[in-house]
Structures are given as structure tokens and as C-alpha cells.
Design an enzyme around this catalytic site. Structure first.
Site, PDB file in Angstrom:
ATOM      1  N   CYS A  53       0.816  -1.212   0.000  1.00 40.12           N
ATOM      2  CA  CYS A  53       0.000   0.000   0.000  1.00 40.12           C
ATOM      3  C   CYS A  53       0.848   1.260   0.000  1.00 40.12           C
ATOM      4  O   CYS A  53       0.321   2.361  -0.090  1.00 40.12           O
ATOM      5  CB  CYS A  53      -0.919   0.007   1.218  1.00 40.12           C
ATOM      6  SG  CYS A  53      -1.922  -1.468   1.402  1.00 40.12           S
ATOM      7  N   THR A  54       2.156   1.149   0.121  1.00 37.39           N
ATOM      8  CA  THR A  54       3.030   2.312   0.037  1.00 37.39           C
ATOM      9  C   THR A  54       3.855   2.276  -1.238  1.00 37.39           C
ATOM     10  O   THR A  54       4.744   3.083  -1.412  1.00 37.39           O
ATOM     11  CB  THR A  54       4.002   2.352   1.233  1.00 37.39           C
ATOM     12  OG1 THR A  54       4.860   1.208   1.174  1.00 37.39           O
ATOM     13  CG2 THR A  54       3.258   2.345   2.535  1.00 37.39           C
TER      14      THR A  54
END
Length: 461
Positions: free
Chosen positions: A320-321
Site C-alpha cells: 500500500c506504500t
């Protein structure tokens, strides 16, 4: 404000700063020249090499300084593979090596070499027997990190080195994360490290090659650094790197004991204070300053931004990053949850108050992210079963939404019923099985579809 990301880069050690400033004045000349300025620079370079070699556990003439730890890895791997090309083109690496090792392996494979990966257990640790089953007469090189950069797990280097030695295969060890805490044990053949990991200046790596290892430097020939790292050595930075390595080693035992207490507190209290969290990495065989955990139903980028606003600088292996939307290869190899991943690596001098402050803000931030994503307690409540099987269309949704959609509907099927999640998010392949393990459900498997992949889960509780 607390900086908790020394696994990426440690703050410059005071000794490194002093040595850098002093050597900028005394070590600016060419150490290959015979006049007094050159001789003075040569003395500084020789002293730095001897200090670094002592810390590594090798002879000074076995060690060279490189422009970075990545350069050391690439030069070390390429040199051994070329030097042993008549043996064969087989390369063995662990599945959780640093990307510098894996990128070099890709280049070797693209050039016609053969690469095999050694799997790890759920703690991220290899076994010596796994290396023993892969190395053989055609193996040119085996690689194993001393400790993992994402989860802190310490690897059985001595045991793997023994297996490799019995097969006549050199072992390259990436010691970037552990060298500041102590020498690497065992009969390694090649060792690489990076100064900014222990508080030295960035732009300095170490490459040590034992005598007797067949090594053929690649690229244009150069008379400096035994021909293994071409170009003019950044002498002030090399001096500072060696001085800081000696300094952190002198403090290592006491600081490791102190930081281990703080990390143990983090491991216990994060699991107690934050619902649906998985602390990853080996509970005992690990670096003393590092802890990694993953939070279910959390967008890692949003969580990291929230921690940054609260004054805490941390890192993440969460998909998610990442702009690629693929999970960390380390977490994937371990088979653990990747969403909402946070890596905390404490610098020397971290206080209990700073750790307690982090623990105070974390639960609220996680709860806030979950609320933003619609993964609050009300949304996750179990309803009465209304179907034997359901299919959820999660196409176009990114981590952690496919898992959130699964959690929302699992209560709508009876025990023994199934839910199939259709997703085109690569991370779902890792996070849906991890969710099943955390929630006591049964992961049935996956099947390709024209528009994505179908992941099937059977309700068990």
C-alpha cells in the site's frame, strides 16, 4: 522528533562526524603519490582499512572500499561468478535477500546463468539443509544475508557456510544490517556492507574477499583498491566509516541490551493494543533494534503519513506504500500479512519515553485509518447466513479493500460455505491467505479468470 528508521540509514555517529572533518583537512591528496601529502593520505587510508578489516574479521589486504553497499554486492557477486565460470553458472540465493542481490541475480540469469532461491519459514529464516540440497558441483556462488533488512531475522550463516564449504562453494554474505552489532560468524568467503547502516557517511561500502577465492573483477581494469572498485577512493568518507564502525562496536553490547528491552515492549504492546495485528519476524533470533508488524484492514501509506504527522519516522514493506502495488518480496516469501506494514528500527539513544509515545498514538491512528476505509466494527459485524456461497467482485480495488470486502461478507455464508473474491490486485494473493490464518478461516485456493484471479475461502468459524 523520534526517527525510527535506522534500518534504512542511521544518523551520522559523532565519531564519524569528527573523523570526516579531520580527514577532509588531512586526506585530500592522492594516496598513490609519493610526496608528503600523498603519503599522509596513504597513512589515513591504510589505518582506515586496518580498522575496518579488524571489525569485519579479515586481513587488511582482503578488504576494499566501494562507493556503496550496493556496489560492493554487485562487484562481489560479479567477480566470483566470473572467477568461477568454469565451475558452472549456478547461483543460489535466499528468497529474502536485499534487492541488490536479487537484481544482480537477474542480470546473471539474463546472461545465461541459472538462479535458484532458497525458501524461508514464516519467520523469514532459511535452513542450512535447504542450501545443502541446492548447492553442487556446478554452483559458482551462494548468497545469504546475515540478518534481514525488513523483519530483523538473523540467519544461520555459520551453518550455511559449513554446508557450502563441504560442497566447495563460496558463500557471499550481505552484512549491511548486522555488522554494526558484531562480526559475522562462520566461514564466509565474501562479505559486503554499507557504512550508512551503522552511522557512517553515505556513499561508502565494504567488500571483503578471502584469500583463495577465485575472483575476477569485471569492467575496465583499475590499479586502485586491488582492481575491485575502480576510481579514486572517497578517503575522508572511508576514514569516517571505519572510525564509526569501531565506535559503534565498542557500544554495541550495552546498546543492544538496552534496545532489546524497548523492542520487546513494542512487540508485546502492539499486539495487545492494536486489534488484528501480526508481529512478523523471529521472536528471538533477531536484531536487537528492529520490529515489524502488519495491521489488517489498513492502508500502509495512510498510516505512515499519520505517524509522520505525529512525529514518528518509520518505514514499511507494505504494498500500500508502493507505486507498483506489489508486496515486499520478503513478506511474500514469508507468507505473512503485508497490508498496513510498519517497520520500526530504533537508533542508539532511543528512550523509553519515545517508545511509549509511539505506542500511545499508534492505536488511534490505526483505528482512524480503518474507519476511513469503512472497516469499522459495525461494518465487520457477522450477519445471519443467507447463501451457501457468494462471489465478491473486487476488481479495481487495491490493498486492503479486497480483504475488507471478504470480511464484510464471510458472515453471510454458513460454516462450510464459501466466499470467492475476484481481484486484479496482486497483493490479494498474499493477504487473503494471511487473513484466513489470522481469522481461523480456510483458504481453498486461487484460479485464474479472464479479468483477474478468483480466491476462494471456506468459512470454518
Amino acid at each position: 522528533m523520534p526517527y525510527f528508521d535506522t534500518a534504512s540509514a542511521a544518523p551520522l555517529h559523532p565519531v564519524a562526524r569528527q573523523a570526516l572533518q579531520a580527514s577532509l583537512d588531512e586526506g585530500w591528496a592522492d594516496p598513490a603519490r609519493l610526496y608528503r601529502e600523498g603519503r599522509r593520505a596513504r597513512m589515513l587510508l591504510d589505518a582506515a582499512r586496518e580498522a575496518a578489516a579488524e571489525a569485519v574479521g579479515c586481513r587488511p589486504d582482503e578488504l576494499v572500499f566501494t562507493p556503496s553497499g550496493t556496489h560492493a554486492v554487485h562487484a562481489g557477486m560479479a567477480g566470483v561468478l566470473a572467477g568461477r565460470r568454469r565451475v558452472g553458472g549456478h547461483l543460489v540465493v535466499s528468497a529474502v535477500e536485499h534487492s541488490s542481490v536479487l537484481h544482480a541475480a537477474e542480470v546473471h540469469e539474463a546472461g545465461g546463468g541459472r538462479v535458484e532461491e532458497v525458501p524461508v519459514d514464516r519467520f523469514g529464516r532459511v535452513s542450512a539443509s535447504s542450501y545443502g540440497s541446492l548447492v553442487g558441483p556446478s554452483t559458482a556462488l551462494a548468497c545469504l544475508q546475515s540478518a534481514n533488512h525488513e523483519v530483523g531475522t538473523v540467519q544461520p550463516v555459520a551453518e550455511v557456510a559449513e554446508v557450502c564449504a563441504a560442497a566447495g562453494v563460496p558463500l557471499l554474505v550481505d552484512a549491511a544490517q548486522s555488522l554494526g552489532w558484531g562480526p559475522v560468524p562462520g566461514g564466509w568467503s565474501v562479505l559486503c556492507a554499507s557504512a550508512h547502516k551503522w552511522g557512517g557517511p553515505a556513499g561508502v561500502g565494504l567488500l571483503a574477499v578471502r584469500k583463495g577465492v577465485r575472483f575476477s573483477p569485471q569492467g575496465a581494469a583499475d590499479e586502485r583498491e586491488s582492481g575491485r572498485s575502480p576510481g579514486f577512493v572517497n578517503l575522508p568518507a572511508a576514514v569516517a566509516a571505519a572510525a564509526s564502525l569501531r565506535a559503534v562496536r565498542a557500544e554495541a553490547d550495552a546498546e543492544a541490551a538496552r534496545l532489546r528491552i524497548l523492542v520487546d515492549r513494542l512487540r508485546r504492546r502492539v499486539a495487545r493494543l492494536v486489534p488484528d495485528v501480526e508481529v512478523v519476524g523471529h521472536p528471538d533470533l533477531r536484531l536487537p533494534h528492529l520490529v515489524t508488524f502488519s495491521c489488517l484492514y489498513v492502508d500502509g501509506e495512510t498510516l505512515l503519513h499519520g505517524l509522520d504527522r505525529a512525529g514518528y519516522s518509520v518505514s514499511s514493506g507494505s504494498s500500500c506504500t508502493s507505486s507498483t502495488l506489489t508486496p515486499s518480496h520478503v513478506l511474500r516469501a514469508m507468507g505473512v500479512l503485508s497490508e498496513g506494514n510498519v517497520r520500526v528500527s530504533l537508533p542508539a539513544g532511543t528512550t523509553a519515553a519515545e517508545v511509549n509515545g509511539f505506542l500511545e498514538v499508534l492505536p488511534g491512528l490505526v483505528a482512524g485509518v480503518r474507519e476511513q476505509l469503512g472497516a469499522g466494527a459495525a461494518e465487520m459485524a457477522v450477519s445471519e447466513p443467507d447463501a451457501e456461497s457468494l462471489e465478491v467482485d473486487a476488481l479495481g480495488l487495491r490493498c486492503p479493500q479486497p480483504v475488507i470486502e471478504l470480511a464484510r461478507v464471510i458472515g453471510r455464508v454458513p460454516v462450510g460455505g464459501t466466499v470467492t473474491v475476484l481481484s486484479d490486485d496482486e497483493v490479494a494473493r498474499l493477504d487473503i491467505p494471511a487473513w484466513c490464518a489470522m481469522r481461523g478461516q480456510v483458504y481453498v485456493g486461487e484460479a485464474p479468470r479472464p479479468a483477474g484471479t478468483a480466491y476462494t475461502v471456506r468459512r470454518a468459524v
